[in-house]
Write a protein that holds these residues in place. Structure first.
Motif, PDB file in Angstrom:
ATOM      1  N   ASN A 161       0.881  -1.294  -0.082  1.00 35.27           N
ATOM      2  CA  ASN A 161      -0.004  -0.035   0.105  1.00 35.27           C
ATOM      3  C   ASN A 161       0.810   1.320   0.180  1.00 35.27           C
ATOM      4  OD1 ASN A 161      -2.441  -0.882  -0.144  1.00 35.27           O
ATOM      5  ND2 ASN A 161      -2.732  -1.489   1.831  1.00 35.27           N
ATOM      6  N   GLU A 179      -9.554   6.401  -8.103  1.00 38.53           N
ATOM      7  CA  GLU A 179     -10.052   5.550  -6.956  1.00 38.53           C
ATOM      8  C   GLU A 179     -10.918   4.446  -8.021  1.00 38.53           C
ATOM      9  OE1 GLU A 179     -10.280   6.800  -2.699  1.00 38.53           O
ATOM     10  OE2 GLU A 179     -11.735   7.877  -4.128  1.00 38.53           O
ATOM     11  N   PHE A 181     -13.847   1.478  -7.387  1.00 36.08           N
ATOM     12  CA  PHE A 181     -14.854   1.067  -6.384  1.00 36.08           C
ATOM     13  C   PHE A 181     -15.587  -0.254  -6.976  1.00 36.08           C
ATOM     14  CE2 PHE A 181     -14.384   5.357  -5.137  1.00 36.08           C
ATOM     15  CZ  PHE A 181     -14.327   5.524  -3.748  1.00 36.08           C
ATOM     16  N   HIS A 197     -10.055  -1.780   1.560  1.00 41.04           N
ATOM     17  CA  HIS A 197      -9.225  -0.635   0.826  1.00 41.04           C
ATOM     18  C   HIS A 197      -8.112  -1.232   0.815  1.00 41.04           C
ATOM     19  CE1 HIS A 197      -7.098   3.439   0.698  1.00 41.04           C
ATOM     20  NE2 HIS A 197      -7.449   2.910  -0.672  1.00 41.04           N
ATOM     21  N   ASN A 200      -5.641   1.662  -4.439  1.00 45.26           N
ATOM     22  CA  ASN A 200      -6.629   2.701  -4.586  1.00 45.26           C
ATOM     23  C   ASN A 200      -7.953   2.060  -5.210  1.00 45.26           C
ATOM     24  OD1 ASN A 200      -5.776   1.790  -7.419  1.00 45.26           O
ATOM     25  ND2 ASN A 200      -6.109   3.521  -8.325  1.00 45.26           N
ATOM     26  N   TRP A 202     -11.435  -0.031  -3.505  1.00 45.52           N
ATOM     27  CA  TRP A 202     -12.328  -0.077  -2.605  1.00 45.52           C
ATOM     28  C   TRP A 202     -13.440  -1.049  -2.890  1.00 45.52           C
ATOM     29  CZ3 TRP A 202     -12.319   2.091   2.123  1.00 45.52           C
ATOM     30  CH2 TRP A 202     -11.422   3.483   2.498  1.00 45.52           C
ATOM     31  N   LYS A 222     -15.394   8.691   3.041  1.00 43.44           N
ATOM     32  CA  LYS A 222     -15.054   7.362   3.391  1.00 43.44           C
ATOM     33  C   LYS A 222     -15.725   6.869   4.693  1.00 43.44           C
ATOM     34  CE  LYS A 222     -12.505   6.846  -0.114  1.00 43.44           C
ATOM     35  NZ  LYS A 222     -12.636   8.160  -0.636  1.00 43.44           N
TER      36      LYS A 222
END
Length: 243
Positions: A161, A179, A181, A197, A200, A202, A222
């Motif tokens: 990370n 990001e 998702f 997470h 980048n 989620w 978040k």
């Protein structure tokens, strides 16, 4: 303006209503649903009806998931995919008992109009499962990848990370978006009950189809919101916990 990404619902209308109440949704909010609205709990058709009505007053984006593809095919042809039937399709078919042909037609159109992914003004990507092209979603060869891919999430989980985007080791696949998702892969598979997470990416699917909760995340802050565990909301059902 608040923006929320909402995980896989899988026929759990009670969880969806509970979650939206916890969010305290306002008219100016945007709700981005990650797909898989059906298959699992007993209210799949009712979830679709609720979402169609919700979109009349709230700005909603409904991304298409693999279970939605199966349901769409059934509504279109009346043919029952055996794999779908074993993975929640039976409960979805039963939820449509009593609905008229016109209702089913409206639901079919709803599924047909779902985008495969959504890219917002902040270069944040939302899609159900993942993609494989190093050039981004627009260069993806096989449409089914958007519904089924798990390699994007597996890759993100395996990365450091702390790695910087300008590193030679940083995957080109991730560089295109601020990001990403996703849903599709339940976080409870990794013994996590909340959205996860990695780099980048989620993951918002917290296992509502099984023993987990339905989750939403405020894309900007978040902040996380969750329903109760689905089995507690449907105590007389198994959902997709067939084994």
């Amino acid at each position: 303006m608040r923006i929320f990404a909402i995980g896989d619902i899988h026929g759990g209308l009670k969880a969806l209503i509970q979650l939206l109440n916890k969010i305290e949704v306002k008219d100016e909010d945007t709700l981005i649903f990650m797909g898989d609205y059906v298959d699992g709990w007993s209210e799949s058709a009712q979830v679709i009806e609720f979402l169609m009505e919700l979109s009349q007053t709230i700005n909603c984006v409904f991304i298409k998931g693999n279970h939605d593809v199966w349901c769409e095919d059934w509504l279109k042809s009346d043919d029952v995919n055996p794999t779908w039937y074993m993975h929640g399709g039976k409960e979805t078919i039963e939820s449509y008992i009593g609905l008229s042909k016109d209702d089913k037609k409206r639901h079919l159109e709803f599924f047909e109009n779902m985008p495969l992914y959504y890219l917002d003004d902040e270069n944040r990507l939302f899609l159900h499962a993942g993609f494989t092209s190093m050039h981004g979603v627009e260069k993806e060869v096989f449409q089914s990848t958007f519904f089924y891919d798990r390699t994007l999430w597996e890759m993100a989980l395996s990365m450091d990370n702390g790695i910087k985007t300008d590193s030679l080791l940083y995957p080109n696949r991730l560089k295109h978006y601020q990001e990403i998702f996703i849903g599709h892969t339940p976080t409870i598979n990794f013994k996590q009950e909340v959205p996860m997470h990695a780099v980048n990416v989620w993951n918002i699917d917290t296992g509502a189809a099984f023993t987990g909760k339905l989750s939403a995340i405020n894309v900007n802050t978040k902040a996380i919101f969750q329903s109760d565990n689905l089995p507690s909301l449907y105590p007389d059902e198994k959902g997709r916990n067939k084994g």
